[in-house]
Design an enzyme around this catalytic site. Structure first.
Site, PDB file in Angstrom:
ATOM      1  N   LYS A 136      15.943  33.753 -16.705  1.00  0.00           N
ATOM      2  CA  LYS A 136      16.130  33.149 -18.026  1.00  0.00           C
ATOM      3  C   LYS A 136      15.349  33.889 -19.124  1.00  0.00           C
ATOM      4  O   LYS A 136      14.451  34.694 -18.831  1.00  0.00           O
ATOM      5  CB  LYS A 136      15.718  31.673 -17.955  1.00  0.00           C
ATOM      6  CG  LYS A 136      16.611  30.832 -17.029  1.00  0.00           C
ATOM      7  CD  LYS A 136      16.215  29.354 -17.057  1.00  0.00           C
ATOM      8  CE  LYS A 136      17.133  28.513 -16.179  1.00  0.00           C
ATOM      9  NZ  LYS A 136      16.788  27.054 -16.256  1.00  0.00           N
ATOM     10  N   TYR A 162      26.722  25.509 -18.660  1.00  0.00           N
ATOM     11  CA  TYR A 162      25.968  24.289 -18.343  1.00  0.00           C
ATOM     12  C   TYR A 162      26.752  23.017 -18.697  1.00  0.00           C
ATOM     13  O   TYR A 162      26.143  21.962 -18.906  1.00  0.00           O
ATOM     14  CB  TYR A 162      24.617  24.307 -19.056  1.00  0.00           C
ATOM     15  CG  TYR A 162      23.516  25.044 -18.302  1.00  0.00           C
ATOM     16  CD1 TYR A 162      23.096  24.618 -17.036  1.00  0.00           C
ATOM     17  CD2 TYR A 162      22.868  26.152 -18.849  1.00  0.00           C
ATOM     18  CE1 TYR A 162      22.082  25.274 -16.345  1.00  0.00           C
ATOM     19  CE2 TYR A 162      21.843  26.815 -18.158  1.00  0.00           C
ATOM     20  CZ  TYR A 162      21.458  26.368 -16.913  1.00  0.00           C
ATOM     21  OH  TYR A 162      20.443  27.005 -16.225  1.00  0.00           O
ATOM     22  N   PHE A 191      18.761  16.853 -23.008  1.00  0.00           N
ATOM     23  CA  PHE A 191      18.207  18.192 -23.239  1.00  0.00           C
ATOM     24  C   PHE A 191      19.290  19.267 -23.369  1.00  0.00           C
ATOM     25  O   PHE A 191      18.971  20.446 -23.425  1.00  0.00           O
ATOM     26  CB  PHE A 191      17.224  18.561 -22.129  1.00  0.00           C
ATOM     27  CG  PHE A 191      17.797  18.461 -20.725  1.00  0.00           C
ATOM     28  CD1 PHE A 191      18.592  19.471 -20.204  1.00  0.00           C
ATOM     29  CD2 PHE A 191      17.533  17.348 -19.939  1.00  0.00           C
ATOM     30  CE1 PHE A 191      19.110  19.383 -18.920  1.00  0.00           C
ATOM     31  CE2 PHE A 191      18.052  17.244 -18.650  1.00  0.00           C
ATOM     32  CZ  PHE A 191      18.857  18.270 -18.144  1.00  0.00           C
ATOM     33  N   THR A 240      12.208  22.103 -10.419  1.00  0.00           N
ATOM     34  CA  THR A 240      12.605  22.318 -11.823  1.00  0.00           C
ATOM     35  C   THR A 240      11.390  22.322 -12.750  1.00  0.00           C
ATOM     36  O   THR A 240      11.259  23.185 -13.620  1.00  0.00           O
ATOM     37  CB  THR A 240      13.579  21.195 -12.259  1.00  0.00           C
ATOM     38  OG1 THR A 240      14.611  21.084 -11.288  1.00  0.00           O
ATOM     39  CG2 THR A 240      14.172  21.484 -13.626  1.00  0.00           C
ATOM     40  N   ARG A 262       8.779  29.385  -9.973  1.00  0.00           N
ATOM     41  CA  ARG A 262       8.458  28.489 -11.087  1.00  0.00           C
ATOM     42  C   ARG A 262       6.971  28.138 -11.113  1.00  0.00           C
ATOM     43  O   ARG A 262       6.378  28.000 -12.195  1.00  0.00           O
ATOM     44  CB  ARG A 262       9.344  27.260 -11.028  1.00  0.00           C
ATOM     45  CG  ARG A 262      10.770  27.583 -11.536  1.00  0.00           C
ATOM     46  CD  ARG A 262      11.757  26.527 -11.194  1.00  0.00           C
ATOM     47  NE  ARG A 262      13.022  26.662 -11.915  1.00  0.00           N
ATOM     48  CZ  ARG A 262      14.121  25.965 -11.591  1.00  0.00           C
ATOM     49  NH1 ARG A 262      14.097  25.122 -10.578  1.00  0.00           N
ATOM     50  NH2 ARG A 262      15.235  26.134 -12.279  1.00  0.00           N
ATOM     51  N   ASN A 279      11.965  27.531 -17.609  1.00  0.00           N
ATOM     52  CA  ASN A 279      11.482  27.591 -16.230  1.00  0.00           C
ATOM     53  C   ASN A 279      11.952  28.829 -15.460  1.00  0.00           C
ATOM     54  O   ASN A 279      12.095  28.803 -14.242  1.00  0.00           O
ATOM     55  CB  ASN A 279      11.810  26.283 -15.495  1.00  0.00           C
ATOM     56  CG  ASN A 279      13.291  25.990 -15.444  1.00  0.00           C
ATOM     57  OD1 ASN A 279      14.092  26.778 -15.954  1.00  0.00           O
ATOM     58  ND2 ASN A 279      13.668  24.894 -14.830  1.00  0.00           N
ATOM     59  N   HIS A 336      17.441  30.217 -12.940  1.00  0.00           N
ATOM     60  CA  HIS A 336      18.478  29.258 -12.547  1.00  0.00           C
ATOM     61  C   HIS A 336      18.978  29.659 -11.169  1.00  0.00           C
ATOM     62  O   HIS A 336      19.094  30.846 -10.877  1.00  0.00           O
ATOM     63  CB  HIS A 336      19.665  29.298 -13.525  1.00  0.00           C
ATOM     64  CG  HIS A 336      20.915  28.671 -12.954  1.00  0.00           C
ATOM     65  ND1 HIS A 336      21.167  27.329 -13.029  1.00  0.00           N
ATOM     66  CD2 HIS A 336      21.939  29.204 -12.242  1.00  0.00           C
ATOM     67  CE1 HIS A 336      22.308  27.065 -12.391  1.00  0.00           C
ATOM     68  NE2 HIS A 336      22.797  28.191 -11.912  1.00  0.00           N
ATOM     69  N   GLU A 378      30.113  29.573 -10.164  1.00  0.00           N
ATOM     70  CA  GLU A 378      29.170  30.226 -11.077  1.00  0.00           C
ATOM     71  C   GLU A 378      29.222  31.749 -10.934  1.00  0.00           C
ATOM     72  O   GLU A 378      29.083  32.471 -11.924  1.00  0.00           O
ATOM     73  CB  GLU A 378      27.751  29.706 -10.827  1.00  0.00           C
ATOM     74  CG  GLU A 378      27.605  28.241 -11.241  1.00  0.00           C
ATOM     75  CD  GLU A 378      26.196  27.700 -11.084  1.00  0.00           C
ATOM     76  OE1 GLU A 378      25.970  26.562 -11.521  1.00  0.00           O
ATOM     77  OE2 GLU A 378      25.320  28.400 -10.531  1.00  0.00           O
TER      78      GLU A 378
END
Ligand code: ATP
Ligand code: MG
Length: 140
Positions: free
Chosen positions: A11, A51, A59, A93, A104, A114, A117, A128
């Site tokens: 990310k 997402y 969120f 998470t 993480r 975080n 993914h 995905e």
């Protein structure tokens, strides 16, 4: 357990801090093989599509803006039980709950930012992976 593939994303919080190599080392040390990888910049629209399952969550706006805020590295990881193995290597998470040694626990900044993914099931992994890669781009 069968050989599987899973979709991973490094990310924007992690690419910004130049952590791609350290995160990839965690995957490889766990026996996951990086069989496809590219660095891209998602639009907000693309992040919302990716997402979409979370679109009712409070969120969602924060998450999709964040995912479009900088480069991401999308990758396909392959190995025995790759979906679950990757979830173990990633950790929980929320980094406060992540087991020591997980990505993480070591790198994530917050529950939102975080660092990684990972697909949550083999069927989601197939969807995905197809979102980002053609078959020709995956070399096992
Ligand atoms: P991912 O799907 O990114 O691998 P995950 O499966 O561990 O993460 P999900 O419940 O699917 O967690 O949430 C997707 C992402 O949404 C999280 O990784 C995180 O970036 C963000 N997120 C989840 N919960 C929160 C929250 N309470 N506040 C802000 N962002 C959150
Ligand atoms: Mg998830």
């Amino acid at each position: 357990m069968a050989t599987e593939r899973t979709l991973s994303i490094i990310k924007p919080d992690a690419t910004r801090r130049n952590l791609t190599g350290k995160i990839n080392a965690k995957f490889e040390e766990a026996g996951l093989r990086i069989v496809a990888q590219k660095r891209i910049r998602l639009s907000v629209d693309q992040a919302q599509q990716f997402y979409a399952v979370h679109k009712e969550r409070p969120f969602f706006g924060e998450l999709t803006e964040f995912m479009a805020s900088g480069p991401v590295v999308v990758q396909v990881l392959e190995g025995e039980g790759a979906v679950q193995k990757n979830r173990q290597v990633m950790g929980a998470t929320n980094p406060k709950d992540a087991a020591p040694g997980t990505i993480r626990a070591e790198f994530a900044e917050s529950v939102g930012e975080n660092s990684v993914h990972g697909s949550d099931a083999p069927e989601t992994a197939r969807e995905e992976i197809a979102f980002f890669f053609s078959g020709l781009e995956i070399v096992g």
